[in-house]
Design a protein around this motif. Structure first.
Motif, PDB file in Angstrom:
ATOM      1  N   ASP A 273       0.881  -1.162   0.000  1.00 48.13           N
ATOM      2  CA  ASP A 273       0.000   0.000   0.000  1.00 48.13           C
ATOM      3  C   ASP A 273       0.925   1.221   0.000  1.00 48.13           C
ATOM      4  O   ASP A 273       1.760   1.361   0.898  1.00 48.13           O
ATOM      5  CB  ASP A 273      -0.865  -0.023   1.266  1.00 48.13           C
ATOM      6  CG  ASP A 273      -1.791   1.184   1.349  1.00 48.13           C
ATOM      7  OD1 ASP A 273      -2.988   0.974   1.499  1.00 48.13           O
ATOM      8  OD2 ASP A 273      -1.296   2.341   1.299  1.00 48.13           O
ATOM      9  N   LYS A 274       0.798   2.089  -1.005  1.00 49.77           N
ATOM     10  CA  LYS A 274       1.805   3.147  -1.151  1.00 49.77           C
ATOM     11  C   LYS A 274       1.711   4.216  -0.067  1.00 49.77           C
ATOM     12  O   LYS A 274       2.581   5.081   0.018  1.00 49.77           O
ATOM     13  CB  LYS A 274       1.746   3.774  -2.541  1.00 49.77           C
ATOM     14  CG  LYS A 274       0.522   4.593  -2.855  1.00 49.77           C
ATOM     15  CD  LYS A 274       0.642   5.139  -4.272  1.00 49.77           C
ATOM     16  CE  LYS A 274      -0.438   6.175  -4.539  1.00 49.77           C
ATOM     17  NZ  LYS A 274      -0.315   6.780  -5.863  1.00 49.77           N
ATOM     18  N   HIS A 275       0.684   4.187   0.754  1.00 49.67           N
ATOM     19  CA  HIS A 275       0.582   5.137   1.866  1.00 49.67           C
ATOM     20  C   HIS A 275       1.029   4.514   3.198  1.00 49.67           C
ATOM     21  O   HIS A 275       1.739   5.135   3.973  1.00 49.67           O
ATOM     22  CB  HIS A 275      -0.848   5.660   1.989  1.00 49.67           C
ATOM     23  CG  HIS A 275      -1.275   6.463   0.794  1.00 49.67           C
ATOM     24  ND1 HIS A 275      -0.801   7.724   0.538  1.00 49.67           N
ATOM     25  CD2 HIS A 275      -2.107   6.161  -0.230  1.00 49.67           C
ATOM     26  CE1 HIS A 275      -1.328   8.176  -0.595  1.00 49.67           C
ATOM     27  NE2 HIS A 275      -2.113   7.244  -1.079  1.00 49.67           N
ATOM     28  N   THR A 276       0.601   3.263   3.452  1.00 48.84           N
ATOM     29  CA  THR A 276       0.967   2.639   4.736  1.00 48.84           C
ATOM     30  C   THR A 276       2.279   1.868   4.654  1.00 48.84           C
ATOM     31  O   THR A 276       2.874   1.554   5.691  1.00 48.84           O
ATOM     32  CB  THR A 276      -0.123   1.668   5.210  1.00 48.84           C
ATOM     33  OG1 THR A 276      -0.156   0.541   4.320  1.00 48.84           O
ATOM     34  CG2 THR A 276      -1.494   2.333   5.242  1.00 48.84           C
ATOM     35  N   LEU A 277       2.701   1.512   3.445  1.00 49.18           N
ATOM     36  CA  LEU A 277       3.920   0.743   3.184  1.00 49.18           C
ATOM     37  C   LEU A 277       3.824  -0.692   3.709  1.00 49.18           C
ATOM     38  O   LEU A 277       4.836  -1.384   3.865  1.00 49.18           O
ATOM     39  CB  LEU A 277       5.161   1.459   3.741  1.00 49.18           C
ATOM     40  CG  LEU A 277       5.323   2.899   3.211  1.00 49.18           C
ATOM     41  CD1 LEU A 277       6.472   3.618   3.927  1.00 49.18           C
ATOM     42  CD2 LEU A 277       5.568   2.896   1.708  1.00 49.18           C
ATOM     43  N   VAL A 309       7.909   7.026   8.707  1.00 48.09           N
ATOM     44  CA  VAL A 309       6.509   6.578   8.701  1.00 48.09           C
ATOM     45  C   VAL A 309       6.390   5.165   9.286  1.00 48.09           C
ATOM     46  O   VAL A 309       5.550   4.896  10.153  1.00 48.09           O
ATOM     47  CB  VAL A 309       5.945   6.614   7.261  1.00 48.09           C
ATOM     48  CG1 VAL A 309       4.583   5.943   7.194  1.00 48.09           C
ATOM     49  CG2 VAL A 309       5.870   8.054   6.763  1.00 48.09           C
ATOM     50  N   VAL A 310       7.264   4.271   8.820  1.00 44.06           N
ATOM     51  CA  VAL A 310       7.201   2.891   9.322  1.00 44.06           C
ATOM     52  C   VAL A 310       7.538   2.868  10.813  1.00 44.06           C
ATOM     53  O   VAL A 310       6.928   2.120  11.593  1.00 44.06           O
ATOM     54  CB  VAL A 310       8.144   1.971   8.508  1.00 44.06           C
ATOM     55  CG1 VAL A 310       8.200   0.573   9.117  1.00 44.06           C
ATOM     56  CG2 VAL A 310       7.671   1.885   7.060  1.00 44.06           C
ATOM     57  N   ASP A 328       3.370  10.231   2.107  1.00 44.81           N
ATOM     58  CA  ASP A 328       2.693  11.032   1.081  1.00 44.81           C
ATOM     59  C   ASP A 328       3.479  11.126  -0.226  1.00 44.81           C
ATOM     60  O   ASP A 328       3.160  11.935  -1.089  1.00 44.81           O
ATOM     61  CB  ASP A 328       2.411  12.445   1.625  1.00 44.81           C
ATOM     62  CG  ASP A 328       3.710  13.198   1.958  1.00 44.81           C
ATOM     63  OD1 ASP A 328       4.797  12.636   1.753  1.00 44.81           O
ATOM     64  OD2 ASP A 328       3.619  14.349   2.426  1.00 44.81           O
ATOM     65  N   GLY A 329       4.520  10.293  -0.354  1.00 44.74           N
ATOM     66  CA  GLY A 329       5.308  10.311  -1.594  1.00 44.74           C
ATOM     67  C   GLY A 329       6.440  11.324  -1.572  1.00 44.74           C
ATOM     68  O   GLY A 329       7.084  11.563  -2.599  1.00 44.74           O
TER      69      GLY A 329
END
Lengths: 381, 78
Positions: A273-277, A309-310, A328-329
């Motif tokens: 998931d590109k937001h939650t990784l 983020v992680v 958020d990229g």
């Protein structure tokens, strides 16, 4: 019960995350509620952006290498072993040789990119690169002897590490050869696989006029099919053949086979998931940096931001709270436009890059950050 | 709908530009002459990227199927 977080990969993403977690979960580590293990297949951390400067004699490979045990917080268990299997059902990692298996509650894959030059016939013998320590020093030696002829820079595959680096190399080579009075005797050609000079259309639109102004020839829609080291030619799938005297390539990249074998994604990249990784295929597995198939550039800044983020998400998980942090990229990148000028871009999933006018100040900002990088690796910057 | 049977399918849905085109090129690179590769892409840019590259490389774009949320491109390696 002690929760066990295992991070595989001691590059930028894995190292920043290990130190981030050691800081964030300080109390839980002291109380024995959590354990953090960082697994790497060698004792050193390698900062790859240094390699761009090695061919021009401005850095040495050792400038980008430090022992992991000097960088990683003492609260993190550092394990130097090579993973041989990721068993997501048993939540267990197995290792080469007789090293005992490790069970995890949360796994983070930060295994990064590996070079695969053998995928292109003739490339191993015919091409130079600056995407490895040995490649950058061999290219330095060759470049020092190169006083005339045709220098071809060919981007063979994408995604590759540091998408700006091919542009940087030709801009720096152009300037370096001018400073040494050799540019009139050297033709430079840049090839790229798609119909523009960079994957991002905004960066491509910015870079192309600079290349035209500086007399850097461009071949687009050029996907190298084979190289003939004897004849010194490179041929594309599109049927174009170029003669070269010095060939510098960005070799094809891939991830590690274990990821595909574990059913986590194709070509060594984890579907996330590109937001939650979080991995799409299984629970309790994250990926970050090059390993996470998010579509953003394979860049150190990306791994750095994703690690934050992680780290926040894992801290929430360990504390029994719902994780809310998302990526958020965000991507930052300095782009050298010569030996003493650089541009800068910042973008994310929603906002496109708008390269800053090249300046000496940005060039020195890039070099200053490169020297400060070790603070990033320690989780301080 | 087309009745073309692809030899390989590349699902690049969700990938940002130029990912789908590079995925297609990577699959064509490994294909034999005459093989048909089907690319699934939900990026509008593929509607121009794929025909341009196929023409440049001398491969034939046999068909494009349009669905609600993605397109399917059938490319034959020359």
């Amino acid at each position: 019960m002690t929760e066990h977080v295992v991070i595989v990969g001691g590059g930028t993403g894995g190292t920043v995350l290990a130190n981030d977690l050691a800081d964030r979960l300080d109390a839980e580590l002291d109380a024995g509620d959590v354990r953090i293990t960082l697994v790497n297949d060698g004792p050193d951390h390698v900062y790859k952006p240094v390699w761009l400067y090695v061919p021009f004699g401005q850095r040495e490979p050792d400038d980008g290498r430090r022992p992991l045990d000097e960088l990683v917080d003492d609260a993190v268990d550092l394990r130097i072993d090579r993973v041989s299997e990721i068993d997501t059902e048993a939540q267990r990692l197995r290792f080469d040789g007789t090293a005992p298996a490790v069970d995890y509650d949360y796994l983070v894959l930060a295994t990064g990119s590996t070079l695969e030059p053998e995928r292109i016939p003739g490339l191993v013998d015919g091409g130079y690169d600056y995407y490895s320590e040995v490649g950058s020093t061999a290219l330095r030696d060759e470049l020092l002897e190169f006083t005339e002829g045709h220098l071809v820079l060919s981007v063979i595959g994408t995604p590759h590490m540091c998408p700006a680096a091919p542009l940087e190399f030709v801009f720096m080579a152009d300037d370096w050869l001018r400073e040494r009075g050799l540019r009139e005797d050297v033709d430079i050609t840049y090839t790229y696989p798609i119909q523009r000079v960079h994957g991002n259309p905004h960066i491509a639109e910015w870079a192309r006029p600079i290349m035209d102004d500086r007399g850097i020839e461009v071949e687009t829609f050029f996907n190298a099919e084979s190289i003939d080291p004897e004849a010194k030619t490179i041929t594309s799938m599109e049927g174009t053949e170029l003669d070269y005297d010095l060939l510098v390539t960005i070799p094809p990249h891939g991830g590690i086979d274990l990821i595909e074998e574990a059913g986590l994604g194709d070509n060594g990249w984890v579907d996330v998931d590109k937001h939650t990784l979080e991995a799409q295929a299984v629970d309790n597995v994250y990926a970050l940096g090059d390993t996470a198939d998010t579509g953003v550039p394979n860049a150190g800044s990306v791994a750095h931001y994703q690690a934050g983020v992680v780290g926040q998400r894992l801290a929430s998980e360990v504390r029994g709270r719902p994780p809310t942090a998302t990526y958020d990229g965000k991507t930052l990148c300095f782009i050298e436009t010569g030996m003493d000028a650089a541009s800068f871009v910042e973008f994310d999933y929603e906002n496109q890059p708008s390269p800053a006018p090249p300046s000496e100040k940005l060039h020195w900002s890039k070099l200053a950050y490169n020297d400060s990088y070790w603070l990033t690796a320690r989780g301080l910057l | 709908m087309t009745d073309i049977e692809p030899d390989e399918t590349v699902d690049a849905r969700g990938a940002a530009c130029p990912g789908p085109l590079m995925d297609l090129i990577g699959q064509i690179r490994d294909a034999e002459a005459g093989d048909v590769v089907r690319l699934l892409s939900d990026t509008d840019q593929s509607l121009t990227d794929v025909p341009e590259w196929a023409e440049e490389a001398g491969n034939e774009l046999l068909a494009v199927e349009e669905f609600d949320d993605h397109n399917a491109f059938y490319v034959e390696r020359s």
